[in-house]
Design a protein around this motif. Structure first.
Motif, short mmCIF file in Angstrom:
data_model
loop_
_atom_site.label_atom_id
_atom_site.label_comp_id
_atom_site.label_asym_id
_atom_site.label_seq_id
_atom_site.Cartn_x
_atom_site.Cartn_y
_atom_site.Cartn_z
N VAL A 65 1.00 -1.48 0.11
CA VAL A 65 -0.37 -0.19 0.25
C VAL A 65 0.66 1.29 -0.09
O VAL A 65 0.91 1.53 -0.51
N TYR A 80 2.23 1.84 -3.59
CA TYR A 80 1.73 2.31 -4.17
C TYR A 80 1.17 3.87 -4.38
O TYR A 80 1.60 3.97 -5.24
N GLU A 108 -8.36 7.80 -5.50
CA GLU A 108 -7.60 6.96 -5.56
C GLU A 108 -7.06 6.11 -3.30
O GLU A 108 -6.82 5.10 -3.79
N GLU A 147 -8.46 6.08 -0.51
CA GLU A 147 -8.97 6.35 -0.29
C GLU A 147 -10.08 4.62 -0.62
O GLU A 147 -10.05 3.87 0.20
N LYS A 148 -9.58 4.56 -2.00
CA LYS A 148 -9.50 3.25 -2.37
C LYS A 148 -8.83 2.22 -2.05
O LYS A 148 -9.54 0.81 -1.29
N VAL A 149 -7.89 2.36 -2.09
CA VAL A 149 -6.97 1.71 -2.16
C VAL A 149 -6.51 1.44 -0.55
O VAL A 149 -6.68 0.53 -0.28
N LYS A 157 -9.14 1.79 2.19
CA LYS A 157 -10.78 0.71 1.91
C LYS A 157 -10.29 -0.76 1.39
O LYS A 157 -11.02 -1.30 2.16
N THR A 158 -9.95 0.02 0.43
CA THR A 158 -9.19 -2.37 0.05
C THR A 158 -8.31 -3.11 1.36
O THR A 158 -8.46 -4.25 1.22
N TYR A 159 -7.52 -2.84 1.35
CA TYR A 159 -6.50 -3.39 2.46
C TYR A 159 -7.02 -3.51 3.60
O TYR A 159 -7.33 -4.42 4.48
N SER A 218 -10.80 -3.86 4.39
CA SER A 218 -12.12 -4.73 4.28
C SER A 218 -10.96 -6.47 4.02
O SER A 218 -11.35 -7.10 4.71
N SER A 219 -9.59 -6.19 3.73
CA SER A 219 -8.92 -7.60 4.05
C SER A 219 -8.54 -8.24 5.02
O SER A 219 -7.40 -9.01 5.09
#
Length: 87
Positions: free
Chosen positions: A54, A57, A75, A77-79, A81-83, A85-86
């Motif tokens: 992350v 990136y 972008e 925020e999206k990254v 959130k994805t991290y 949620s995993s």
């Protein structure tokens, strides 16, 4: 950035070795506590590697995409959130 890629690959090789060790522990019937401890170690290593990805990136990829502040914020925020949620 090549140095970062090398470090990340080394981390994943270490994790791969830990996973193979965990498989051997299960096959040989090691104590549950030992197996869980090894699993927790692998999980922590994966989280650490994920955080590294992350940050890579955000520092590298996003700076090349910097067409507007709004797009970068979306972008990021999206990254994140994805991290999260995993986990």
């Amino acid at each position: 950035m090549e140095k970062d890629k090398t470090k990340l690959i080394q981390r994943f090789r270490r994790i791969e070795g830990q996973i193979r060790g965990l498989q051997r522990m299960i096959e040989s019937g090691r104590a549950c506590e030992e197996i869980i401890t090894q699993f927790a170690s692998i999980n922590g290593a994966l989280k650490s590697a994920g955080f590294f990805i992350v940050m890579y990136y955000l520092n590298d990829c996003l700076t090349r995409k910097a067409d507007s502040v709004e797009n970068i914020e979306k972008e990021i925020e999206k990254v994140i959130k994805t991290y999260i949620s995993s986990m």
